[in-house]
Design a protein around this motif. Structure first.
Motif, short mmCIF file in Angstrom:
data_model
loop_
_atom_site.label_atom_id
_atom_site.label_comp_id
_atom_site.label_asym_id
_atom_site.label_seq_id
_atom_site.Cartn_x
_atom_site.Cartn_y
_atom_site.Cartn_z
N UNK A 1 -60.95 -49.18 -21.53
CA UNK A 1 -59.88 -48.09 -21.58
C UNK A 1 -58.83 -48.51 -22.89
N UNK A 2 -58.38 -49.59 -23.19
CA UNK A 2 -57.58 -49.99 -24.33
C UNK A 2 -58.23 -49.37 -25.54
N UNK A 3 -59.60 -49.93 -25.73
CA UNK A 3 -60.17 -49.45 -27.02
C UNK A 3 -60.21 -47.91 -26.96
N UNK A 4 -60.64 -46.87 -25.94
CA UNK A 4 -60.71 -45.62 -25.89
C UNK A 4 -59.21 -44.98 -26.23
N UNK A 5 -58.17 -45.77 -25.65
CA UNK A 5 -56.82 -45.10 -25.79
C UNK A 5 -56.26 -45.21 -27.24
N UNK A 6 -56.78 -46.41 -27.91
CA UNK A 6 -56.47 -46.43 -29.32
C UNK A 6 -57.09 -45.25 -30.20
N UNK A 7 -58.45 -45.05 -29.76
CA UNK A 7 -59.36 -44.21 -30.53
C UNK A 7 -58.93 -42.72 -30.31
N UNK B 1 -55.57 -41.99 -29.72
CA UNK B 1 -54.06 -41.80 -30.05
C UNK B 1 -53.34 -41.62 -28.37
N UNK B 2 -53.77 -42.23 -27.18
CA UNK B 2 -53.17 -42.20 -26.08
C UNK B 2 -52.32 -43.46 -25.73
N UNK B 3 -51.51 -43.35 -24.90
CA UNK B 3 -50.71 -44.64 -24.46
C UNK B 3 -51.71 -45.46 -23.49
N UNK B 4 -51.99 -46.63 -24.01
CA UNK B 4 -53.06 -47.44 -23.37
C UNK B 4 -52.49 -47.86 -21.90
N UNK B 5 -51.16 -48.11 -21.46
CA UNK B 5 -50.78 -48.59 -20.49
C UNK B 5 -50.71 -47.52 -19.29
N UNK B 6 -50.51 -46.28 -19.78
CA UNK B 6 -50.44 -44.90 -18.80
C UNK B 6 -51.81 -44.66 -18.67
N UNK B 7 -52.78 -44.76 -19.57
CA UNK B 7 -54.34 -44.65 -19.23
C UNK B 7 -54.74 -45.46 -18.11
N UNK B 8 -54.40 -46.83 -18.31
CA UNK B 8 -54.65 -47.68 -17.28
C UNK B 8 -54.01 -47.43 -15.90
N UNK B 9 -52.59 -47.07 -16.07
CA UNK B 9 -52.03 -46.49 -14.72
C UNK B 9 -53.16 -45.47 -13.99
N UNK B 10 -53.37 -44.39 -14.73
CA UNK B 10 -54.34 -43.49 -14.20
C UNK B 10 -55.66 -43.98 -13.59
N UNK B 11 -56.18 -44.96 -14.49
CA UNK B 11 -57.48 -45.58 -13.72
C UNK B 11 -57.09 -46.48 -12.54
N UNK B 12 -56.09 -47.23 -12.42
CA UNK B 12 -55.50 -47.68 -11.36
C UNK B 12 -55.44 -46.80 -10.01
N UNK B 13 -55.13 -45.64 -10.23
CA UNK B 13 -54.90 -44.73 -8.94
C UNK B 13 -56.29 -44.30 -8.58
N UNK B 14 -57.32 -44.32 -9.29
CA UNK B 14 -58.51 -43.84 -8.85
C UNK B 14 -59.53 -44.78 -8.55
#
Length: 285
Positions: free
Chosen positions: A115-121, A123-136
């Protein structure tokens, strides 16, 4: 009277020599369910505030990254944390993922890295993307624990007086806790409800908050379930020993969950105090 383990074929269906197992279908169901739910979350602008929302195509690509992270991390974690000596004797067995043997903690780390590598590639906020993943993620946890039950693996500790105890085919004649179902409820259904409520209340506007809630919630549910789950035979209890009723020993699952709980608390505090908020926002493309 204890319940006999239901006669469930670990193989869901076969096409010629190719066998499709329930264990594999559980991973597919978890990933597809998570993908569908993540696309709905990504489309709700009110959850993201001024943070950049992922595009639908981002979610489509992300599921591939996460799937690789979960499988590679989960298998690597199991080999390193639970059965290293056996795999050192027969290294090729480490590739036999279809036979079972996955570590959630390893899969979690693999998914986080992906997720972190994808977010950096993107230009997304890595922590927010991790939050979304946490919900699912609880969707996959639920199906995974159901698959453990179907496989008749990761069974519970002896419970001779429990009215719904189960006699598992490979665990001897003793009736045992169906701990896989306990975990499906705690780590799956219950955590899914908690994360859904948290997502509606906070959204992803405080990056890291939902991820912290998930990590703390999973660690708590896992530690609780470990009191009913038989420790892996090759490890046993790391400290202490089992006692009648609830087990009294410390297991590897408990030990690995403690730092998760600490990390979860740290991220919750940091997010609530605003430390994780980005200094500048990025408008949706």
């Amino acid at each position: 009277m204890p319940l006999s383990f239901p006669i469930l074929d670990p193989v869901a269906f076969s096409i010629g020599p190719f066998a499709v197992r329930w264990y594999a279908l559980a991973y597919v169901a978890g990933l597809l369910g998570g993908w569908f739910y993540a696309k709905r979350l990504a489309a709700k602008a009110e959850l993201w505030g001024q943070l950049r929302q992922p595009k639908p195509t981002d979610i489509d690509d992300l599921i591939v990254w996460v799937a690789l992270g979960v499988v590679l991390g989960g298998r690597t974690g199991y080999v390193l944390f639970y059965n290293l000596e056996a795999y050192l004797r027969n290294p090729l067995e480490a590739l036999a993922v279809w036979r079972g043997g996955m570590s959630f903690h390893g899969g979690f780390l693999g998914a986080v890295l992906a997720l972190v590598l994808f977010a950096r590639s993107r230009g997304l906020n890595a922590l927010a993307l991790l939050d979304m993943a946490a919900v699912v993620t609880p969707i996959g946890l639920f199906f995974g624990r159901i698959a453990n039950f179907i496989n008749g693996e990761l069974w519970g500790r002896p419970a001779p007086d429990l009215p719904f105890a189960v006699v598992f085919p490979h665990a001897g004649p003793e009736p045992r806790h169906p701990s896989q179902l306990y975990e499906a409820f705690g780590e799956g259904l219950l955590l899914f409800v908690v994360m859904g409520i948290a997502a509606r209340a906070f959204g992803f506007r405080r990056p890291g908050l939902l991820g912290g809630i998930f990590v703390l919630g999973y660690a708590t549910a896992r530690i609780a379930s470990e009191f009913f789950r038989e420790p892996d035979a090759q490890l046993g209890f790391l400290f202490g020993s089992s006692v009648q009723g609830l087990g009294g020993g410390i297991t590897m699952g408990m030990l690995l969950s403690v730092p998760m709980a600490i990390v979860g608390i740290v991220f919750i505090v940091m997010a609530l105090r605003g430390y994780t908020r980005p200094t500048k926002t990025v408008e949706a493309a």
